[in-house]
Each structure stands twice: as C-alpha cells, then as structure tokens.
Design an enzyme around this catalytic site. Structure first.
Site, PDB file in Angstrom:
ATOM      1  N   ASP A  49       1.159  -1.576  -0.005  1.00 15.07           N
ATOM      2  CA  ASP A  49       0.389  -0.097  -0.368  1.00 15.07           C
ATOM      3  C   ASP A  49       0.555   1.274   0.094  1.00 15.07           C
ATOM      4  OD1 ASP A  49      -3.052   1.171   0.986  1.00 15.07           O
ATOM      5  OD2 ASP A  49      -1.770   1.657   2.023  1.00 15.07           O
ATOM      6  N   TYR A  54       2.668   9.904  -0.787  1.00  9.71           N
ATOM      7  CA  TYR A  54       3.851   9.993   0.641  1.00  9.71           C
ATOM      8  C   TYR A  54       5.423   9.751  -0.232  1.00  9.71           C
ATOM      9  CZ  TYR A  54      -0.269   6.063   2.951  1.00  9.71           C
ATOM     10  OH  TYR A  54      -0.812   6.246   3.615  1.00  9.71           O
ATOM     11  N   LYS A  79      -2.793   6.017  -4.007  1.00  6.24           N
ATOM     12  CA  LYS A  79      -4.412   7.239  -3.847  1.00  6.24           C
ATOM     13  C   LYS A  79      -3.771   8.061  -4.469  1.00  6.24           C
ATOM     14  CE  LYS A  79      -3.651   4.649   0.898  1.00  6.24           C
ATOM     15  NZ  LYS A  79      -2.189   4.606   0.721  1.00  6.24           N
ATOM     16  N   HIS A 112      -7.815  10.063  -1.527  1.00  7.20           N
ATOM     17  CA  HIS A 112      -6.241  10.189  -0.418  1.00  7.20           C
ATOM     18  C   HIS A 112      -8.216  10.703   1.434  1.00  7.20           C
ATOM     19  CE1 HIS A 112      -2.675   9.437   0.693  1.00  7.20           C
ATOM     20  NE2 HIS A 112      -3.239   8.863   2.467  1.00  7.20           N
TER      21      HIS A 112
END
Length: 271
Positions: A49, A54, A79, A112
């Site tokens: 994931d 990120y 996401k 997200h």
C-alpha cells in the site's frame, strides 16, 4: 518464515481477491522504501500500500521490479492526493502514479481523503467529479478496483448517490481503542471492505499496559495482537515496518484471540 495469513484473501464486491494483510508504506521515505518493500515481498507479503502523497512510489515500484515476482501475484494500492478535487486532476495524478510505480495498472486506487488536508470542508460536488474519473480509470482496466479513504458516513452516501460503480474499499485509521464503529458498520453494510491504516496507532499501542497483559497471555507481541485484532473484526490491517524483523513478526499470526479478550479489546477506548 511468515505465516500463511499472507496468502489468505478477502474478496471485494467485484470479485477481486485482496490479500488479508497488507504492507503499509506511510511515513517510509523514498530512500528506505525500496529496501523495506523488497524485504516485505521476500518475506511473503503480496499486498503493498502506497500513495502519491507518500513520495515513495518510485521506491515501491523499484522493489516490485527487483523482486522478480510476477506482477499478477502482487496486489498494489496507491491513492489520489487529498488535494486533488477535479476530474482532470484525478486523471493526471493517476498517470503520474503509474509512471512513478513503473506499472501498467494498479490493483486498487483510492481517493486519499474527502477534503484537502489543509482545508477541510464540504467537497461533495468535487468528490462526485473525482469519482467519475475513478470510474473511468476502473472501466479502462488500469485499476482493478477503486475505493475511498478517510470517508465518513455522509461522504460515503454522497459518492453512492449517482455512482455507476460503488467504492469497494474504505481505508481508515483503525486500531484497538479507535475502531470508528459507525463508519465501519456503514461501510460493511454497503459491501465495502474496511482497511486499517496505522493498526498499531503509529506505535502508541506498543506501551499500553492493558494490551501488554493480554499479549502476554498468548505469548505474542502487542504488534501481533493489534494486527490480529483487526483481522478478527473482519478488517484488513496495513502494518508498516522498516526493519525486516518487525515485518516478519507482524505476519506471524497463528493464534486466536478469545471472544472474551476480543470483547475487552473492542471496549477499550484510546486514552
């Protein structure tokens, strides 16, 4: 060797199978992501994931490539950034994620959050526009499943209204002491799988005296207890680990928490 739980799956509403335990990469910087994900894959994890926000998709993609594991044997989630609230922006950001990951498709693509992190508010109309892009991405085959993250009940209802494809997943913060019961129940009642990010409460659970006492009864770590708690509640945990030892330990879950202890854990509220 990690436990057989890593090969077990849940089935999403559209029939896609998703491994029951994922490897989370939130807060793993780009420089460390490749090694962390490569270690996870070598230990038997098959569900990774990540997210554009990120800033580690390239490292995740490199690890998948270097692992030598056939692409169809790895379940990859990324996401759409919370800040992206337009149809065109969603399409563009999805292409960026595919490029970063070096993949032709992802297995799951999520919005997200229902609002930009810096400016919370009502984005019902914008989320409908974004969902239209998500549906088109799904219909193109470039995402095998689509869903949402951090959506409450009103935001879920908004997406359902007028959707041609319903979300298959809602990924939320979920851990012992914080189980978001109304959101979890509504999602499950509507056929969404609930995923738990931060199943260890970003480490806060690891010093908890109540959990220490219960974990000791089973001769397991608090981390193992916390991950198993999610699974026994029918929720998919996404534990994160930068050290190989912790990644391996988090997946050693060959024990069962008793009904009595599950009841106790479900009643705990975060201090």
């Amino acid at each position: 060797m990690a436990s057989s739980i890593l090969t077990e799956t849940y089935e999403l509403a559209n029939g896609v199978k998703i491994p029951k335990v994922g490897f989370g990469t939130w807060q793993i910087p780009q420089a460390e992501a490749q090694e962390a994900v490569y270690n996870a894959l070598s230990l038997g994890y098959r569900h990774i994931d990540t997210a554009l926000a990120y800033h580690n998709e390239e490292g995740v993609g490199a690890a998948i490539s270097y692992s030598g594991i056939p692409r169809d044997q790895i379940f990859v989630t990324t996401k759409l950034p919370a800040e992206t609230k337009t149809y065109e922006g969603a399409k563009q950001d999805f292409e960026t994620s595919l490029k970063n990951l070096g993949l032709d498709y992802v297995d799951l693509y999520l919005i997200h959050a229902p609002w930009p992190w810096a400016k919370r508010g009502n984005y019902d109309k914008e989320n409908k526009d974004v969902w239209k892009a998500m549906e088109e991405i799904y219909q193109s085959g470039q995402a095998k499943a689509i869903g949402i993250s951090n959506f409450g009940v009103p935001e879920m209802k908004n997406i359902f209204d007028g959707a041609t494809v319903k979300p298959m997943v809602n990924q939320i913060q979920y851990h012992v002491g914080y189980t978001e019961n109304p959101i979890t129940k509504f999602a499950k009642d509507n056929g969404l799988l609930v995923e738990a990010y931060s199943p260890l409460a970003t480490g806060r659970l690891l010093q908890d005296p109540d959990l220490t006492a219960i974990a000791e009864q089973y001769n397991v770590s608090i981390a193992q207890l916390a991950v198993k708690f999610c699974l026994q509640n029918g929720v998919l945990p996404l534990p994160k680990a930068t050290h190989r030892f912790h990644a391996e330990s988090n997946a050693q879950l060959d024990f069962t928490i008793s009904d009595k202890d599950m009841d106790k854990l479900n009643r705990l509220e975060e201090e």
